[in-house]
Design a protein around this motif. Sequence first.
Motif, PDB file in Angstrom:
ATOM      1  N   ASP A  97      -6.620   5.792  -0.828  1.00  0.00           N
ATOM      2  CA  ASP A  97      -5.208   5.536  -1.384  1.00  0.00           C
ATOM      3  C   ASP A  97      -4.753   7.136  -2.173  1.00  0.00           C
ATOM      4  O   ASP A  97      -3.681   7.201  -2.912  1.00  0.00           O
ATOM      5  CB  ASP A  97      -4.622   4.709  -1.850  1.00  0.00           C
ATOM      6  CG  ASP A  97      -4.745   3.458  -2.757  1.00  0.00           C
ATOM      7  OD1 ASP A  97      -6.359   4.627  -3.869  1.00  0.00           O
ATOM      8  OD2 ASP A  97      -4.525   3.066  -3.413  1.00  0.00           O
ATOM      9  N   GLU A 103      -3.337  10.266   1.027  1.00  0.00           N
ATOM     10  CA  GLU A 103      -2.281  10.101   1.956  1.00  0.00           C
ATOM     11  C   GLU A 103      -2.374  10.256   3.310  1.00  0.00           C
ATOM     12  O   GLU A 103      -2.122   9.484   4.784  1.00  0.00           O
ATOM     13  CB  GLU A 103      -0.583   9.941   1.692  1.00  0.00           C
ATOM     14  CG  GLU A 103      -0.513   9.423   2.626  1.00  0.00           C
ATOM     15  CD  GLU A 103       1.529   9.793   2.304  1.00  0.00           C
ATOM     16  OE1 GLU A 103       2.507   9.357   2.826  1.00  0.00           O
ATOM     17  OE2 GLU A 103       1.638   9.716   0.509  1.00  0.00           O
ATOM     18  N   MET A 110       1.097  -0.998   0.149  1.00  0.00           N
ATOM     19  CA  MET A 110       0.083  -0.346  -0.189  1.00  0.00           C
ATOM     20  C   MET A 110       0.693   1.104   0.084  1.00  0.00           C
ATOM     21  O   MET A 110       0.142   2.316  -0.173  1.00  0.00           O
ATOM     22  CB  MET A 110      -0.858  -0.104   1.609  1.00  0.00           C
ATOM     23  CG  MET A 110      -2.037  -1.224   1.381  1.00  0.00           C
ATOM     24  SD  MET A 110      -2.913  -1.087   2.461  1.00  0.00           S
ATOM     25  CE  MET A 110      -3.282   0.624   2.722  1.00  0.00           C
ATOM     26  N   ARG A 156       0.851   5.897   4.521  1.00  0.00           N
ATOM     27  CA  ARG A 156      -0.109   5.599   4.267  1.00  0.00           C
ATOM     28  C   ARG A 156      -0.301   4.709   5.510  1.00  0.00           C
ATOM     29  O   ARG A 156      -1.181   3.236   5.458  1.00  0.00           O
ATOM     30  CB  ARG A 156      -0.649   4.466   2.717  1.00  0.00           C
ATOM     31  CG  ARG A 156      -1.110   5.458   2.025  1.00  0.00           C
ATOM     32  CD  ARG A 156      -1.745   5.092   0.825  1.00  0.00           C
ATOM     33  NE  ARG A 156      -2.190   6.042  -0.566  1.00  0.00           N
ATOM     34  CZ  ARG A 156      -0.991   6.228  -0.642  1.00  0.00           C
ATOM     35  NH1 ARG A 156       0.804   5.619  -1.480  1.00  0.00           N
ATOM     36  NH2 ARG A 156      -1.331   6.893  -1.469  1.00  0.00           N
TER      37      ARG A 156
END
Length: 509
Positions: free
Chosen positions: A450, A497, A325, A371
Amino acid sequence: MKKNFFILTFITIFFLYACLGNIIDNENDQFYPKIPEELNNETIMQAFYWEMGTGDYLKNYPEEEKLWRLLAQKAPELSEVGITALWLPPANKAMNGIYDVGYATYDLCDLGEFNQKGTIRTKYGTKKELESAIAALHDEGIKVYYDAVLNHRMGADRTEKVRLSSQSPDKPNEEISAWTVFNFPGRNNKYSEMKWNWQHFDSVDENLFEGKSWDWTFYMDNDYLMGADVDYENLEVQKDVTDWGKWIINDIDFDGFRLDAAKHIDYRFINSWIDDIQNNTDKDVFFVGEAWIEDVSELARFLDTVDNEDLKVFDFPLRSFFVDMIDGADLRNLEYVGLINIDGYKDKAVTFVDNHDTNRDEDEKAGILRRKYQSYAYILTREHGTPVVFWKDYYIWGMKEELDKLLLARKYFAYGPGYEVDNNDEDVYSYVRAGLPDVEGDGLVLMISDGESRKITTKSINSRQPNTTFYDFTGHIAERVTTDESGYGDFKVIMSENEGWSVWVPLVE
């Protein structure tokens, strides 16, 4: 007279303001659902990191040099945000005394009580300070877990001559001087009279001793890890380490164990050791194994191999997805990844984002840099699994304020059945907790993004709570959402983010 009047007026206004503040605080308290104590979510904090008490960390956080004392001081604030257990570093004397993180095990029975390896205290304090910390944590309802390093011993008191097996890769059938004699002279037989020699080990430096064979570990061709490798087929070893485990729980008053390097230890011994400890205490002892296996089917196979219902493991496969991620991943996969999403194993998963191994300065292991809050939001709101918060993230990397919101969301709202959302996509993942049937105001809707555009994405989501007004507990979205008679509402998350996580909870007025 005027001076006295103004002073009296100021005191009166200050008193009324203070009282009003208390009323407001008390009114705010009613917005937190009243969760039955027996249903409270479990949340662990790893209460150390690799560099703790060294270098610039010692300069900037000098209080961490006396960790046991610090934990006693921190107990009330940790309990307040919902921490229910602390995972402590190895508390026993290690090879390098006060400079050792604790994984180079020397004497399991010396918890900072005897003058060995040039010191009485360990890196973290004395035995008396440890016991005081445990008592203080227990007073706040926080359990304490011991990091048990049982695979190997290091820092022997002297060498002895040992002949190697013909299977030794370096010097087959040769005689060597091996560091395998552990007399523990400073302890003078207190707690255990056992002295260790080469017969209690299988090897040093992968050189198998004569008459020995590798233990029945998960990967039998990869038994050796470091130091003097403990032979768990030796009956004296089995008894000594089992007696030690009972002592840690019943006398020192720990509540559980993290088993270091579990896949390198004889799985038959792990199984019997857990049973022996569990059957000799009134506590429901917690056991989690560190089996660093990133393939989820292999991790499940490890659990099947040990075959003990009380053993949990760290969910390394899930953490691998959190790494993905960092640079963007298909968030729809959060429904499937990790042990936490495998039927039959979901409650065996101990979830985490980073720890002392994945974030370490000396090895240039930066850990998860981006993240990270999204990852924490996921593990702290999930129905299954036991999440761990990393001390370094919480206190050192400045994440405490935002993590406190997620911790409080877990403590008060993350209850009831969990439901995946049918309109998840590559960039937005949502998840619902329906709440407990007899509790007002719990349950939640989690949204993770994201994206980078800072635009707001809206999703129609079934909250499982009809005609209910929700607000974003994180504060990222200011507006409220009211669901319809079927429980659906238009919930939002920022594509960012730095703010791309929202936890929507019921507003009770």
